[in-house]
Design a protein around this motif. Structure first.
Motif, PDB file in Angstrom:
ATOM      1  N   ASP A 115       0.842  -1.195   0.000  1.00  0.00           N
ATOM      2  CA  ASP A 115       0.000   0.000   0.000  1.00  0.00           C
ATOM      3  C   ASP A 115       0.882   1.251   0.000  1.00  0.00           C
ATOM      4  N   LYS A 116       2.044   1.134   0.657  1.00  0.00           N
ATOM      5  CA  LYS A 116       3.055   2.187   0.670  1.00  0.00           C
ATOM      6  C   LYS A 116       4.409   1.503   0.528  1.00  0.00           C
ATOM      7  N   VAL A 117       5.386   2.238   0.040  1.00  0.00           N
ATOM      8  CA  VAL A 117       6.761   1.737   0.004  1.00  0.00           C
ATOM      9  C   VAL A 117       7.603   2.658   0.877  1.00  0.00           C
ATOM     10  N   LEU A 118       8.176   2.067   1.918  1.00  0.00           N
ATOM     11  CA  LEU A 118       8.991   2.784   2.889  1.00  0.00           C
ATOM     12  C   LEU A 118      10.462   2.662   2.493  1.00  0.00           C
ATOM     13  N   VAL A 119      11.163   3.780   2.443  1.00  0.00           N
ATOM     14  CA  VAL A 119      12.597   3.778   2.150  1.00  0.00           C
ATOM     15  C   VAL A 119      13.324   4.199   3.421  1.00  0.00           C
ATOM     16  N   ILE A 120      14.320   3.421   3.804  1.00  0.00           N
ATOM     17  CA  ILE A 120      15.137   3.723   4.977  1.00  0.00           C
ATOM     18  C   ILE A 120      16.569   3.938   4.513  1.00  0.00           C
ATOM     19  N   GLU A 121      17.109   5.110   4.827  1.00  0.00           N
ATOM     20  CA  GLU A 121      18.495   5.437   4.472  1.00  0.00           C
ATOM     21  C   GLU A 121      19.377   5.259   5.702  1.00  0.00           C
ATOM     22  N   TYR A 122      20.569   4.724   5.501  1.00  0.00           N
ATOM     23  CA  TYR A 122      21.463   4.452   6.625  1.00  0.00           C
ATOM     24  C   TYR A 122      22.922   4.645   6.227  1.00  0.00           C
ATOM     25  N   GLU A 123      23.758   4.719   7.241  1.00  0.00           N
ATOM     26  CA  GLU A 123      25.208   4.805   7.066  1.00  0.00           C
ATOM     27  C   GLU A 123      25.819   3.785   8.023  1.00  0.00           C
ATOM     28  N   TYR A 124      26.853   3.089   7.584  1.00  0.00           N
ATOM     29  CA  TYR A 124      27.543   2.168   8.482  1.00  0.00           C
ATOM     30  C   TYR A 124      29.045   2.286   8.307  1.00  0.00           C
ATOM     31  N   LYS A 125      29.744   1.998   9.410  1.00  0.00           N
ATOM     32  CA  LYS A 125      31.195   2.090   9.437  1.00  0.00           C
ATOM     33  C   LYS A 125      31.762   0.793   9.993  1.00  0.00           C
ATOM     34  N   ASN A 126      32.784   0.274   9.329  1.00  0.00           N
ATOM     35  CA  ASN A 126      33.472  -0.931   9.781  1.00  0.00           C
ATOM     36  C   ASN A 126      34.578  -0.505  10.738  1.00  0.00           C
ATOM     37  N   LEU A 127      34.459  -0.914  11.985  1.00  0.00           N
ATOM     38  CA  LEU A 127      35.470  -0.571  12.982  1.00  0.00           C
ATOM     39  C   LEU A 127      36.540  -1.653  13.125  1.00  0.00           C
ATOM     40  N   ALA A 128      36.157  -2.932  12.936  1.00  0.00           N
ATOM     41  CA  ALA A 128      37.126  -3.997  13.204  1.00  0.00           C
ATOM     42  C   ALA A 128      36.876  -5.312  12.478  1.00  0.00           C
ATOM     43  N   VAL A 129      35.977  -5.379  11.502  1.00  0.00           N
ATOM     44  CA  VAL A 129      35.700  -6.630  10.794  1.00  0.00           C
ATOM     45  C   VAL A 129      36.745  -6.785   9.689  1.00  0.00           C
ATOM     46  N   GLU A 130      37.680  -7.709   9.884  1.00  0.00           N
ATOM     47  CA  GLU A 130      38.829  -7.831   8.986  1.00  0.00           C
ATOM     48  C   GLU A 130      38.467  -8.211   7.557  1.00  0.00           C
ATOM     49  N   ASP A 131      37.450  -9.043   7.379  1.00  0.00           N
ATOM     50  CA  ASP A 131      37.072  -9.478   6.032  1.00  0.00           C
ATOM     51  C   ASP A 131      36.170  -8.487   5.317  1.00  0.00           C
ATOM     52  N   GLY A 132      35.904  -7.344   5.933  1.00  0.00           N
ATOM     53  CA  GLY A 132      35.004  -6.353   5.359  1.00  0.00           C
ATOM     54  C   GLY A 132      33.612  -6.524   5.927  1.00  0.00           C
ATOM     55  N   PHE A 133      32.794  -5.491   5.812  1.00  0.00           N
ATOM     56  CA  PHE A 133      31.439  -5.534   6.365  1.00  0.00           C
ATOM     57  C   PHE A 133      30.461  -4.890   5.408  1.00  0.00           C
ATOM     58  N   SER A 134      29.285  -5.533   5.261  1.00  0.00           N
ATOM     59  CA  SER A 134      28.152  -4.997   4.514  1.00  0.00           C
ATOM     60  C   SER A 134      26.921  -5.118   5.392  1.00  0.00           C
ATOM     61  N   LEU A 135      26.049  -4.136   5.361  1.00  0.00           N
ATOM     62  CA  LEU A 135      24.823  -4.152   6.159  1.00  0.00           C
ATOM     63  C   LEU A 135      23.669  -4.617   5.287  1.00  0.00           C
ATOM     64  N   PHE A 136      22.924  -5.624   5.754  1.00  0.00           N
ATOM     65  CA  PHE A 136      21.805  -6.168   4.985  1.00  0.00           C
ATOM     66  C   PHE A 136      20.542  -6.213   5.833  1.00  0.00           C
ATOM     67  N   GLU A 137      19.438  -5.697   5.262  1.00  0.00           N
ATOM     68  CA  GLU A 137      18.132  -5.828   5.895  1.00  0.00           C
ATOM     69  C   GLU A 137      17.746  -7.302   5.807  1.00  0.00           C
ATOM     70  N   GLY A 138      17.179  -7.821   6.873  1.00  0.00           N
ATOM     71  CA  GLY A 138      16.801  -9.231   6.905  1.00  0.00           C
ATOM     72  C   GLY A 138      17.875 -10.110   7.510  1.00  0.00           C
ATOM     73  N   ILE A 139      19.126  -9.653   7.493  1.00  0.00           N
ATOM     74  CA  ILE A 139      20.224 -10.405   8.100  1.00  0.00           C
ATOM     75  C   ILE A 139      20.715  -9.675   9.338  1.00  0.00           C
ATOM     76  N   HIS A 140      21.079  -8.415   9.193  1.00  0.00           N
ATOM     77  CA  HIS A 140      21.606  -7.640  10.312  1.00  0.00           C
ATOM     78  C   HIS A 140      20.517  -6.866  11.048  1.00  0.00           C
TER      79      HIS A 140
END
Length: 188
Positions: free
Chosen positions: A103-128
């Protein structure tokens, strides 16, 4: 090589790629099934209260920890990552090929910073993190041109992204659940 050998080699390569893709698809579906399947606990038999053993203080269950509640724009995180949900809004963008009701489409904007994840980090809705409406219903991803994958960042780096979610009904209150923190906001 003659044509028959080329065709045979090509078909073997095609089958190999197809098997790998099917295995990957099966693995991602297994993960989703595990995540989405509710756990149903069987009811135990009714015990005679006279015979029931008394639990010691150490054995008694404790109440779940109350989630910390924050607003949009507040930075949350741990020693591994920092996340800030910057903004939320409705979009008129619709995908004519999508069969998800919205009925509506909600958009959420975000920013993330990797402080210590050696293999790299990605933020995913549904997982994180997950997003719920005011009735407590989990919102589903909606394929929108306004959703932007932030990408994987190395230690000390940050990026922005956004997700689009299908809203059913006339909802105005939303909660983003990320770990033991809830980011809550209202939209009219």
């Amino acid at each position: 090589m003659d044509v028959k050998k080329w065709l045979f080699a090509g078909s073997v390569l095609f089958c190999s790629v197809l098997l790998v893709a099917c295995e990957y698809f099966d693995q991602t579906n297994e993960v989703k099934k595990v995540k989405e399947t509710p756990v149903v606990q069987e009811k135990s038999e009714v015990k005679d209260p006279v015979v029931e053993e008394q639990k010691t203080e150490a054995e008694k269950p404790t109440a779940p920890k109350e989630a910390e509640r924050v607003k949009l724009g507040e930075t949350i995180g741990n020693d591994q990552i920092e996340v800030t949900f910057l903004n939320a809004y409705y979009t008129d963008d619709r995908n004519e090929y999508c069969d998800v009701k919205a009925d509506k489409v909600l958009v959420i904007e975000y920013e993330y910073k990797n402080l210590a994840v050696e293999d790299g980090f990605s933020l995913f809705e549904g997982i994180h993190y997950q997003v719920y409406d005011g009735s407590g219903h989990l919102l589903k991803n909606y394929p929108s041109m306004e959703a932007r994958y932030g990408g994987e960042v190395s230690i000390g780096r940050s990026t922005t992204g956004s997700d689009a979610l299908a809203v059913v009904g006339d909802q105005t209150h939303y909660e983003i659940e990320i770990g033991d923190v809830i980011v809550e906001f209202d939209l009219e």
